[in-house]
Design a protein around this motif. Structure first.
Motif, PDB file in Angstrom:
ATOM      1  N   PRO A 371      -5.238  -6.130  12.376  1.00 26.98           N
ATOM      2  CA  PRO A 371      -4.701  -6.927  13.494  1.00 26.98           C
ATOM      3  C   PRO A 371      -4.475  -8.388  13.132  1.00 26.98           C
ATOM      4  CG  PRO A 371      -6.479  -5.504  14.252  1.00 26.98           C
ATOM      5  CD  PRO A 371      -6.486  -5.437  12.757  1.00 26.98           C
ATOM      6  N   ILE A 372      -5.380  -8.945  12.310  1.00 21.56           N
ATOM      7  CA  ILE A 372      -5.210 -10.339  11.886  1.00 21.56           C
ATOM      8  C   ILE A 372      -3.982 -10.461  10.991  1.00 21.56           C
ATOM      9  CG2 ILE A 372      -6.268 -12.235  10.605  1.00 21.56           C
ATOM     10  CD1 ILE A 372      -9.000 -11.116  11.439  1.00 21.56           C
ATOM     11  N   ALA A 373      -3.810  -9.501  10.102  1.00 23.66           N
ATOM     12  CA  ALA A 373      -2.637  -9.521   9.222  1.00 23.66           C
ATOM     13  C   ALA A 373      -1.348  -9.435  10.028  1.00 23.66           C
ATOM     14  CB  ALA A 373      -2.717  -8.374   8.217  1.00 23.66           C
ATOM     15  N   GLU A 374      -1.363  -8.651  11.101  1.00 27.73           N
ATOM     16  CA  GLU A 374      -0.158  -8.483  11.917  1.00 27.73           C
ATOM     17  C   GLU A 374       0.174  -9.754  12.692  1.00 27.73           C
ATOM     18  OE1 GLU A 374      -0.130  -3.672  12.742  1.00 27.73           O
ATOM     19  OE2 GLU A 374      -1.170  -4.986  14.155  1.00 27.73           O
ATOM     20  N   THR A 375      -0.826 -10.479  13.148  1.00 31.20           N
ATOM     21  CA  THR A 375      -0.560 -11.701  13.918  1.00 31.20           C
ATOM     22  C   THR A 375      -0.190 -12.882  13.038  1.00 31.20           C
ATOM     23  OG1 THR A 375      -2.927 -12.277  13.937  1.00 31.20           O
ATOM     24  CG2 THR A 375      -2.084 -10.998  15.806  1.00 31.20           C
ATOM     25  N   THR A 376      -0.498 -12.804  11.744  1.00 26.35           N
ATOM     26  CA  THR A 376      -0.197 -13.924  10.840  1.00 26.35           C
ATOM     27  C   THR A 376       0.967 -13.626   9.904  1.00 26.35           C
ATOM     28  OG1 THR A 376      -1.800 -13.104   9.213  1.00 26.35           O
ATOM     29  CG2 THR A 376      -2.609 -14.673  10.865  1.00 26.35           C
ATOM     30  N   ASN A 377       1.591 -12.434  10.071  1.00 23.48           N
ATOM     31  CA  ASN A 377       2.701 -12.001   9.204  1.00 23.48           C
ATOM     32  C   ASN A 377       2.265 -11.713   7.778  1.00 23.48           C
ATOM     33  OD1 ASN A 377       4.754 -11.931  11.131  1.00 23.48           O
ATOM     34  ND2 ASN A 377       5.201 -14.107  10.880  1.00 23.48           N
ATOM     35  N   ALA A 378       0.955 -11.741   7.510  1.00 18.23           N
ATOM     36  CA  ALA A 378       0.490 -11.329   6.184  1.00 18.23           C
ATOM     37  C   ALA A 378       0.735  -9.848   5.970  1.00 18.23           C
ATOM     38  CB  ALA A 378      -1.004 -11.637   6.039  1.00 18.23           C
ATOM     39  N   ILE A 379       0.962  -9.117   7.068  1.00 17.12           N
ATOM     40  CA  ILE A 379       1.194  -7.684   6.977  1.00 17.12           C
ATOM     41  C   ILE A 379       2.465  -7.359   6.185  1.00 17.12           C
ATOM     42  CG2 ILE A 379       2.554  -7.461   9.087  1.00 17.12           C
ATOM     43  CD1 ILE A 379      -0.212  -5.062   7.856  1.00 17.12           C
ATOM     44  N   LEU A 380       3.408  -8.301   6.133  1.00 13.62           N
ATOM     45  CA  LEU A 380       4.676  -8.019   5.447  1.00 13.62           C
ATOM     46  C   LEU A 380       4.491  -7.858   3.937  1.00 13.62           C
ATOM     47  CD1 LEU A 380       7.059 -10.347   7.494  1.00 13.62           C
ATOM     48  CD2 LEU A 380       6.498  -7.942   7.872  1.00 13.62           C
ATOM     49  N   PRO A 381       3.917  -8.818   3.235  1.00 14.59           N
ATOM     50  CA  PRO A 381       3.691  -8.597   1.790  1.00 14.59           C
ATOM     51  C   PRO A 381       2.668  -7.491   1.534  1.00 14.59           C
ATOM     52  CG  PRO A 381       2.690 -10.671   2.506  1.00 14.59           C
ATOM     53  CD  PRO A 381       3.545 -10.195   3.631  1.00 14.59           C
ATOM     54  N   ILE A 382       1.682  -7.348   2.435  1.00 11.93           N
ATOM     55  CA  ILE A 382       0.700  -6.281   2.263  1.00 11.93           C
ATOM     56  C   ILE A 382       1.380  -4.922   2.409  1.00 11.93           C
ATOM     57  CG2 ILE A 382      -1.332  -5.203   3.292  1.00 11.93           C
ATOM     58  CD1 ILE A 382      -2.309  -8.014   4.025  1.00 11.93           C
ATOM     59  N   GLY A 383       2.253  -4.805   3.419  1.00 12.28           N
ATOM     60  CA  GLY A 383       2.974  -3.552   3.624  1.00 12.28           C
ATOM     61  C   GLY A 383       3.857  -3.196   2.447  1.00 12.28           C
ATOM     62  N   ASP A 384       4.511  -4.193   1.879  1.00 14.78           N
ATOM     63  CA  ASP A 384       5.333  -3.945   0.680  1.00 14.78           C
ATOM     64  C   ASP A 384       4.470  -3.445  -0.468  1.00 14.78           C
ATOM     65  OD1 ASP A 384       7.646  -4.641   1.954  1.00 14.78           O
ATOM     66  OD2 ASP A 384       7.810  -6.637   1.071  1.00 14.78           O
ATOM     67  N   TRP A 385       3.294  -4.051  -0.623  1.00 12.41           N
ATOM     68  CA  TRP A 385       2.392  -3.650  -1.715  1.00 12.41           C
ATOM     69  C   TRP A 385       1.953  -2.193  -1.541  1.00 12.41           C
ATOM     70  CZ3 TRP A 385      -2.608  -1.826  -1.998  1.00 12.41           C
ATOM     71  CH2 TRP A 385      -3.185  -1.809  -3.264  1.00 12.41           C
ATOM     72  N   VAL A 386       1.616  -1.809  -0.303  1.00 12.08           N
ATOM     73  CA  VAL A 386       1.188  -0.435  -0.040  1.00 12.08           C
ATOM     74  C   VAL A 386       2.307   0.544  -0.377  1.00 12.08           C
ATOM     75  CG1 VAL A 386       0.511   1.197   1.767  1.00 12.08           C
ATOM     76  CG2 VAL A 386      -0.510  -1.084   1.710  1.00 12.08           C
ATOM     77  N   LEU A 387       3.537   0.222   0.040  1.00 13.08           N
ATOM     78  CA  LEU A 387       4.670   1.104  -0.272  1.00 13.08           C
ATOM     79  C   LEU A 387       4.911   1.200  -1.780  1.00 13.08           C
ATOM     80  CD1 LEU A 387       7.336   0.278   2.471  1.00 13.08           C
ATOM     81  CD2 LEU A 387       6.366   2.526   1.956  1.00 13.08           C
ATOM     82  N   GLU A 388       4.822   0.079  -2.472  1.00 18.19           N
ATOM     83  CA  GLU A 388       5.048   0.080  -3.916  1.00 18.19           C
ATOM     84  C   GLU A 388       3.989   0.928  -4.633  1.00 18.19           C
ATOM     85  OE1 GLU A 388       4.885  -4.048  -4.705  1.00 18.19           O
ATOM     86  OE2 GLU A 388       6.940  -4.456  -4.024  1.00 18.19           O
ATOM     87  N   GLN A 389       2.719   0.739  -4.274  1.00 19.54           N
ATOM     88  CA  GLN A 389       1.650   1.497  -4.921  1.00 19.54           C
ATOM     89  C   GLN A 389       1.736   2.972  -4.577  1.00 19.54           C
ATOM     90  OE1 GLN A 389      -0.526   0.115  -7.189  1.00 19.54           O
ATOM     91  NE2 GLN A 389       0.916  -1.586  -6.922  1.00 19.54           N
ATOM     92  N   SER A 390       2.144   3.287  -3.346  1.00 23.02           N
ATOM     93  CA  SER A 390       2.284   4.691  -2.950  1.00 23.02           C
ATOM     94  C   SER A 390       3.389   5.373  -3.746  1.00 23.02           C
ATOM     95  CB  SER A 390       2.571   4.781  -1.449  1.00 23.02           C
ATOM     96  OG  SER A 390       1.488   4.268  -0.691  1.00 23.02           O
ATOM     97  N   CYS A 391       4.504   4.666  -3.927  1.00 19.90           N
ATOM     98  CA  CYS A 391       5.607   5.240  -4.702  1.00 19.90           C
ATOM     99  C   CYS A 391       5.232   5.409  -6.161  1.00 19.90           C
ATOM    100  CB  CYS A 391       6.847   4.359  -4.561  1.00 19.90           C
ATOM    101  SG  CYS A 391       7.639   4.488  -2.930  1.00 19.90           S
ATOM    102  N   LEU A 392       4.461   4.482  -6.715  1.00 21.00           N
ATOM    103  CA  LEU A 392       4.009   4.626  -8.102  1.00 21.00           C
ATOM    104  C   LEU A 392       3.074   5.824  -8.236  1.00 21.00           C
ATOM    105  CD1 LEU A 392       3.360   0.887  -9.060  1.00 21.00           C
ATOM    106  CD2 LEU A 392       5.246   2.356  -9.833  1.00 21.00           C
ATOM    107  N   GLN A 393       2.276   6.059  -7.187  1.00 17.91           N
ATOM    108  CA  GLN A 393       1.392   7.221  -7.203  1.00 17.91           C
ATOM    109  C   GLN A 393       2.203   8.518  -7.175  1.00 17.91           C
ATOM    110  OE1 GLN A 393      -2.372   7.306  -7.228  1.00 17.91           O
ATOM    111  NE2 GLN A 393      -1.480   9.197  -8.039  1.00 17.91           N
ATOM    112  N   LEU A 394       3.279   8.537  -6.371  1.00 17.67           N
ATOM    113  CA  LEU A 394       4.150   9.716  -6.318  1.00 17.67           C
ATOM    114  C   LEU A 394       4.798   9.982  -7.669  1.00 17.67           C
ATOM    115  CD1 LEU A 394       5.908   9.270  -2.841  1.00 17.67           C
ATOM    116  CD2 LEU A 394       4.312  11.080  -3.496  1.00 17.67           C
TER     117      LEU A 394
END
Length: 569
Positions: A371-394
């Motif tokens: 929730p803190i990440a979502e209110t501060t927009n930190a969720i955007l780079p974090i979300g990109d990182w999660v997608l990148e790592q997930s795709c590398l895992q695939l």
């Protein structure tokens, strides 16, 4: 002759007085209600000219139909007794059909050798009613800003503090104070000061769900009430802090005063309270005022909470927010993977779950930092990182025969999804990693469906064109009404763990779960139940038609995914 002349002069004087008076409608009537006198004020109040009124019936001209019987009885009584009745407020009728409120007095004049005449003297109450309404409004609203005043605010607080049979949310009340407001009045004049107060009122209205949730207390102090903010004190505190920051930013927007640009600053004191509560509105205002004074004394804080523990929590959230801004670069995140299986217990894929271990704070729960990440927009780079790592895992799984068919589900926050370049970001990450989009499933929450459904549907279509599949997470707990569920280009429904937890043959959980499973299957969607922890739940879900499952029964989230796969093989 002299007596007759004096009588004629006296009658002429009274006729002149009656005819010319503009403040009082005076009408004369025979016993049957026929009009024999109609002065200029009557023309103005009731809309009929004297020529139109004379000879007509009282009951046809100005008496509403529902009053006719009572008025006829009253008129008959007055002529019989040759005297008037008590004055009263009446709602009579205008020529155009509208209501005319009047204060009406009546008398019967009976002279020797002359027929008796009933005179009605009506004072128009419309202006008085307008004045009364204005006085009433002034008792509840600030005349400058037109906001509710302290009196109306206290009544509003009393209404939400009293016991009720509904939910018991936590609410927040904040007092907003403009810094150095007196200097504006002194240096630029009271007109500029009024302009500042109007600006503040307009800013507050941007953040108030309703007009009665804001008020002007005194001078430069305003109140904003967040009445039904939530059931968690921490969540309400976070929301109140975020709202306060946004309000301060709006107040600090450049303002033109006396042909020059000024920038205001403000301090805000906040108190939290339960609804219902034994506290009084005055006590809540006192608490918020104490917090406000603390903020004004501080050199580095514009916002303070009354509750000391909550202030500490706010400081803790600030530390977390600051740490989140650098967590990706410092490689503090990891992905954990929770298995998903079919009805035979065979592995079909995983859900990727974010984990954060901070060198100072230790392991921090996603429920705390997301929730803190979502209110501060930190969720955007974090979300990109999660997608990148997930795709590398695939990509890594694709190189092995026994894992290349595994799917990976990734949660997407509403802030990510609503970003204009989200689809292009997903496309670029897929291209850069070389991952097969058919093995990637994006999980969206129902909160996305609360607004702008056309944008949501369009965005989902664009994602599916990339080859990505889409799951609706926590289905059945939020906003996805059946009215538009069929519009969504979905591949999967994910039944929330709350339904699975309440699953039993006697409870409502089973009926709701069966309904959701049937709905998903009727729409040709994959249905997966999460939160499966017991064999009994697993078996009952299969009996209800569910084919895919996730939960502790099959494995907890693990970061050492390879050892898990080796163990299964």
């Amino acid at each position: 002759m002299t007596d007759d002349r004096d009588k004629q002069i006296s009658e002429a004087r009274f006729h002149k007085l009656f005819d010319d008076t503009q403040a009082m409608s005076i009408q004369g009537y025979r016993a049957d209600g026929t009009v024999v006198y109609w002065n200029a004020a009557s023309e103005k109040i009731y809309g009929y000219t004297t020529a139109e009124a004379l000879g007509q019936s009282l009951y046809d001209l100005i008496i509403p139909s529902e009053m006719r019987d009572d008025v006829q009885k009253a008129v008959a009584w007055m002529f019989e007794h040759e005297q008037g009745i008590p004055s009263a407020r009446l709602n009579l009728k205008h020529k155009n059909g509208t209501t005319v409120p009047v204060f009406s007095s009546h008398t019967v004049v009976a002279l020797p050798n002359d027929e008796p005449i009933m005179f009605c003297m009506d004072a128009d109450m419309r202006a008085l009613e307008i004045a009364e309404n204005q006085v009433q409004r002034l008792s509840y609203f600030d005349p400058l800003t037109d906001l509710p005043n302290r009196r109306l605010l206290l009544e509003r607080l009393a209404s939400i503090l009293r016991p009720n049979n509904g939910d018991s949310p936590v609410a927040a009340l904040m007092i907003v104070d403009i810094d150095n407001f007196h200097s504006i009045n002194e240096s630029l004049g009271y007109a500029s000061g009024d302009r500042v107060l109007m600006h503040c009122a307009q800013c507050l209205q941007q953040f108030a769900p309703a007009l009665d949730d804001i008020a002007r207390l005194v001078k430069d102090e305003f109140v904003l009430l967040l009445a039904s903010a939530g059931n968690s004190s921490a969540a309400v505190a976070t929301n109140a802090e975020q709202t306060a920051k946004q309000l301060i930013a709006a107040l600090e927007a450049p303002l033109q005063l006396d042909n020059s640009t000024h920038k205001l600053s403000a301090c805000i004191g906040i108190t939290l309270f339960d609804c219902p509560s034994e506290q009084l509105g005055d006590e809540l205002l006192r608490q918020a005022d104490i917090a406000l004074k603390s903020a004004k004394k501080s050199n580095d804080a514009q916002i303070c909470f009354f509750d000391t523990d909550m202030e500490n929590a706010v400081k803790e959230r600030l530390k977390i927010a600051q740490a989140l801004a650098h967590a990706v670069d410092k490689k503090e995140f990891k992905l954990a993977f929770q298995p998903q299986v079919n009805r035979h217990g065979q592995l079909i894929g995983f859900e990727a779950l974010l984990r954060w271990s901070h060198p100072e704070f230790g392991a921090i729960s996603p429920e705390q930092f997301i929730p803190i990440a979502e209110t501060t927009n930190a969720i955007l780079p974090i979300g990109d990182w999660v997608l990148e790592q997930s795709c590398l895992q695939l990509v890594q799984w694709a190189s092995q025969a026994d894992t290349k068919r595994l799917n990976l589900s990734v949660n997407v926050s509403s802030e990510q999804f609503r970003r204009g370049d989200f689809v292009s970001r997903v496309q670029q990450i897929l291209l850069n990693s070389g991952a097969n989009p058919k093995n990637l499933r994006l999980e969206l929450t129902e909160s996305l469906m609360a607004e702008d459904i056309e944008f949501v549907v369009s965005q989902m279509h664009n994602l599916r064109e990339l080859g990505v599949s889409i799951s609706l997470d926590d289905f059945g707990t939020g906003y996805a009404s059946l009215a538009y569920l069929s519009q969504l280009p979905l591949d999967e429904l994910k039944i929330d763990r709350a339904f699975v937890k309440d699953l039993n043959k006697q409870g409502k959980g089973e009926l709701l779960t069966e309904t959701l499973i049937s709905l998903g299957r009727s729409m040709n969607l994959t249905v997966i139940a999460e939160g499966v922890e017991t064999h009994e739940q697993f078996e009952r879900l299969q009996e209800l038609g569910c084919e895919f499952f996730q939960g502790y029964l099959f494995g907890k989230p693990r970061t050492d995914i390879e050892s898990y796969l080796n163990q299964k093989s």
